[in-house]
Structure formats: structure tokens, C-alpha cells
Design a protein around this motif. Structure first.
Motif, PDB file in Angstrom:
ATOM      1  N   UNK A 111     -33.866  48.767  77.320  1.00  0.00           N
ATOM      2  CA  UNK A 111     -32.806  47.803  77.015  1.00  0.00           C
ATOM      3  C   UNK A 111     -32.877  46.590  77.922  1.00  0.00           C
ATOM      4  N   UNK A 112     -32.314  45.477  77.467  1.00  0.00           N
ATOM      5  CA  UNK A 112     -32.399  44.215  78.226  1.00  0.00           C
ATOM      6  C   UNK A 112     -31.435  44.206  79.416  1.00  0.00           C
ATOM      7  N   UNK A 113     -31.994  44.028  80.619  1.00  0.00           N
ATOM      8  CA  UNK A 113     -31.207  43.885  81.842  1.00  0.00           C
ATOM      9  C   UNK A 113     -31.888  42.828  82.706  1.00  0.00           C
ATOM     10  N   UNK A 114     -31.131  41.808  83.121  1.00  0.00           N
ATOM     11  CA  UNK A 114     -31.703  40.760  83.964  1.00  0.00           C
ATOM     12  C   UNK A 114     -32.174  41.346  85.292  1.00  0.00           C
ATOM     13  N   UNK A 115     -33.262  40.779  85.844  1.00  0.00           N
ATOM     14  CA  UNK A 115     -33.837  41.295  87.086  1.00  0.00           C
ATOM     15  C   UNK A 115     -32.810  41.331  88.212  1.00  0.00           C
ATOM     16  N   UNK A 116     -31.982  40.246  88.333  1.00  0.00           N
ATOM     17  CA  UNK A 116     -30.991  40.199  89.406  1.00  0.00           C
ATOM     18  C   UNK A 116     -29.948  41.302  89.228  1.00  0.00           C
ATOM     19  N   UNK A 117     -29.540  41.543  87.979  1.00  0.00           N
ATOM     20  CA  UNK A 117     -28.558  42.590  87.708  1.00  0.00           C
ATOM     21  C   UNK A 117     -29.149  43.965  87.976  1.00  0.00           C
ATOM     22  N   UNK A 118     -30.409  44.139  87.546  1.00  0.00           N
ATOM     23  CA  UNK A 118     -31.084  45.429  87.782  1.00  0.00           C
ATOM     24  C   UNK A 118     -31.143  45.730  89.278  1.00  0.00           C
ATOM     25  N   UNK A 167     -22.565  50.829  80.576  1.00  0.00           N
ATOM     26  CA  UNK A 167     -23.753  50.740  79.707  1.00  0.00           C
ATOM     27  C   UNK A 167     -24.923  50.105  80.444  1.00  0.00           C
ATOM     28  N   UNK A 168     -24.641  49.100  81.292  1.00  0.00           N
ATOM     29  CA  UNK A 168     -25.717  48.452  82.042  1.00  0.00           C
ATOM     30  C   UNK A 168     -26.339  49.424  83.045  1.00  0.00           C
ATOM     31  N   UNK A 169     -25.488  50.205  83.738  1.00  0.00           N
ATOM     32  CA  UNK A 169     -26.019  51.205  84.669  1.00  0.00           C
ATOM     33  C   UNK A 169     -26.896  52.203  83.921  1.00  0.00           C
ATOM     34  N   UNK A 170     -26.450  52.636  82.753  1.00  0.00           N
ATOM     35  CA  UNK A 170     -27.214  53.593  81.959  1.00  0.00           C
ATOM     36  C   UNK A 170     -28.561  53.020  81.548  1.00  0.00           C
ATOM     37  N   UNK A 171     -28.596  51.713  81.146  1.00  0.00           N
ATOM     38  CA  UNK A 171     -29.860  51.095  80.750  1.00  0.00           C
ATOM     39  C   UNK A 171     -30.815  51.009  81.935  1.00  0.00           C
ATOM     40  N   UNK A 172     -30.291  50.714  83.113  1.00  0.00           N
ATOM     41  CA  UNK A 172     -31.145  50.646  84.300  1.00  0.00           C
ATOM     42  C   UNK A 172     -31.740  52.021  84.594  1.00  0.00           C
ATOM     43  N   UNK A 173     -30.930  53.048  84.479  1.00  0.00           N
ATOM     44  CA  UNK A 173     -31.407  54.408  84.733  1.00  0.00           C
ATOM     45  C   UNK A 173     -32.507  54.814  83.758  1.00  0.00           C
TER      46      UNK A 173
END
Length: 343
Positions: free
Chosen positions: A30-37, A20-26
Motif C-alpha cells: 500500500x502507498x505510504x510516504x517515506x517520511x510517514x513510514x 490503517x497507515x500503521x497496518x500498511x507499514x507493517x
């Protein structure tokens, strides 16, 4: 792992995050921390991850495709419009589905079927009735009508026909030509109808008698040749040759020039001939063809831009664009020493 074969699961595992996090970055939402992004982006680059078009479409609930409906697919005019449309949609990473109705029965059903497979439609000319365009609007389908009058709820893109037709006929009157004949089929094309209306208005504004009804021809070189040869043959017999032919497009005009040559009628000495569109061969035929230049590629690209605004930006208020055309003077109207454009 072969280049380009990584999946979203590989990216998630490599970055140590959820799918889900990869999908949000793409998607960029949605909320994703800068370091995680940043970590996900590095993993995407390292693994050379390329999401499939189907995956992107499913994620966005879209087809990633635009449709364009033409009355016909033959001839340089349609190919130029398609080129402009496809070039713009390619930049937007949209596929293009093309439908030629060719006056088939059941064209409405074909268009509805296409609408189910695309994110938006461009509908050109009188391929389907206004009622169907309105129905597509009620279905929340983004629609742009091209080279036809505006329909409620849809965007529209057209090139000027009326004013340029008036200007063209005024120019022919300036050559001393009086008996002009319009060649085409106003009932078959909104563009031709507007050109015919401009032809009529030019006569009215000049205080001339109403001209004869159009010499009906389809919009092909062969159709123009057949229609014009018949009319000129009769005119040679009964002495009623027109002074000039105002053809609804260049292809008709090319057929008219061929017919005149076969009958020994000199163009422009005995008969002036003009076209419309300024397709590439218009400048190469002998005599070179006086015509109206319309922005064929720009018609297609403008339709694509308006459609993208409807699909991606969610614009609801219709926009209507009228593109300018210009008179191009060449030898076929009698301008033997002139080769130029009047804006």
C-alpha cells in the motif's frame, strides 16, 4: 506503559497517523510516504510494539501455522525429521501443529480437521490415501508429501531407496553371502516397498534366484527382535539359517542383533545384519551396524522450504525433490577393518 504492551492504537497516536497507515507499514504494501513510514517505524521502536500472532494472522488472512502428519511419532527417525521441519518453520516464524495418525480409524477426518487450522500440510508416508491428498489440493491447501510417491498437484520430498538397496545387496554378495532375507513390511511403508524392490532387483541383476518373501516386522526394535528371533530359532532347528538379514530400518536391525546374541549366533561370523537410516546408536551398538545413511533432518527441512514456497510465494507448479543416500560400512556385515561411507 509496560514493555511490549503497546497496541496498534498507541503506535498510531504516537506517530500521528491512522491505524490503517500503521497496518500498511507493517505489511509492507500500500502507498505510504517515506517520511510517514519512517515516523511509524520510529514509533514502533520507541513503544516496543510487537503485534500479536493473532493480529498478524487476521491481517494476512492466515493462521501462521504449518501442519505435519506422521504415521507414528516414536523413534529417532521421526524425531529427526520433525527437528528439521520445526527448525526451518521457526526461521519462517510459523508455528507447527503435529498429528500422529497411529493407524487410527478416522485418520482422514483428523487430517481434514488439521487442514482447517493451518496454512499448509506436510503428509508423511501412507497416513492418508492419495484421494484425500488430491481433495486437499482441490481445496487450495498447499500440500507436500514426504517419504511417499508423488501425488498429482502436490510437492514431494523423498530419499533414494532403490539404488542404495541395490548397492547394499551387491556389497553383501561381495562378501560371498548368498541366502539373504529382507526384514520389514513393504506393504506398510512406501520407503520399505522401494527398498524391497531394490533388494529384488539386485538379485535379478546378479543372476541370482528370486529371494524368499520378506520376514514381516513392524519398524520397531521390539518388532524386529520378535520376528527375527522366531525365524532364527526355526533356522537353528531345521538348518535353514539365512546368511544375512537386510533390515528395512536400523531399529529392526538392533532387534535382530539382540535376537542373534540371545540365541548364540555370532554377528557377523554366522549372520550378517544391515539396517537403514543411520540413527545415532547404529555406530555405538556391538557390532557397529552397516546401514544406509539418509538425510533425516534434511527431509524435514526440505519439506518445510517447499511448503513455505507454496504458502508465501504462491508457487503453483509442483516440485519433486529426491535426496541422496549413502552406504555406511561397519562391522555387522563383515567389514571388520572398515568404518566408512561410500557415496
Amino acid at each position: 506503559m509496560p514493555k511490549g504492551s503497546a497496541t496498534i492504537y498507541h503506535v498510531a497516536r504516537h506517530a500521528g497517523v491512522s491505524i490503517a497507515t500503521v497496518s500498511r507499514v507493517q505489511r509492507g504494501n500500500g502507498p505510504v510516504a517515506d517520511k510517514t513510514r519512517a515516523k511509524v517505524v520510529r514509533s514502533i521502536k520507541t513503544l516496543d510494539y510487537r503485534p500479536s500472532p493473532n493480529a498478524r494472522s487476521l491481517a494476512a488472512n492466515r493462521h501462521e501455522a504449518s501442519g505435519i502428519v506422521f504415521p507414528d511419532l516414536s523413534g529417532p527417525y521421526y524425531s529427526e525429521v520433525i527437528y528439521g521441519f520445526e527448525r526451518e518453520t521457526f526461521e519462517a516464524r510459523q508455528s507447527v501443529l503435529i498429528l500422529g495418525t497411529h493407524a487410527r480409524d478416522g485418520a482422514d477426518d483428523l487430517v481434514l480437521d488439521l487442514a482447517a487450522r493451518v496454512d499448509g500440510l506436510v503428509i508423511m508416508g501412507r497416513t492418508v490415501p492419495d484421494q484425500l491428498v488430491a481433495e486437499l489440493g482441490r481445496m487450495k491447501m498447499p500440500v507436500v508429501v514426504l517419504a511417499r510417491p508423488a501425488v498429482d498437484g502436490a510437492d514431494s520430498v523423498r530419499a533414494d531407496n532403490h539404488e542404495s538397496a541395490v548397492e547394499l545387496v551387491k556389497h553383501l554378495f561381495g562378501h560371498g553371502l548368498r541366502d539373504l532375507l529382507f526384514v520389514g513390511d513393504p506393504d506398510a511403508s512406501p520407503d520399505a516397498a522401494e527398498r524391497w524392490a531394490g533388494f529384488l532387483d539386485a538379485h535379478r541383476l546378479a543372476g541370482r534366484p528370486r529371494p524368499a518373501s520378506p520376514l514381516v516386522s513392524d519398524f520397531t526394535e521390539g518388532g524386529g527382535h520378535t520376528a527375527v528371533r522366531g525365524r532364527l530359532s526355526a533356522g537353528l532347528i531345521d538348518g535353514t539359517l539365512p546368511a544375512g538379514l537386510v533390515c528395512a530400518n536400523d531399529e529392526i536391525a538392533l532387534g535382530a542383533i539382540r535376537a542373534a546374541r540371545e540365541l548364540g549366533i555370532h554377528v557377523p561370523g554366522q549372520l550378517a545384519i544391515t539396517g537403514w537410516d543411520d540413527i545415532p546408536v547404529a555406530a555405538l551398538v556391538s557390532p557397529a551396524l552397516t546401514t544406509i545413511r539418509q538425510p533425516m533432518r534434511e527431509l524435514g527441512s526440505t519439506a518445510a522450504v517447499l511448503l513455505a514456497e507454496r504458502i508465501s510465494a504462491g508457487r503453483r507448479e509442483p516440485r519433486h525433490v529426491l535426496l541422496p543416500t549413502s552406504l555406511v560400512l561397519r562391522a555387522s556385515c563383515g567389514c571388520q577393518a572398515i568404518e566408512g561411507e561410500i557415496s
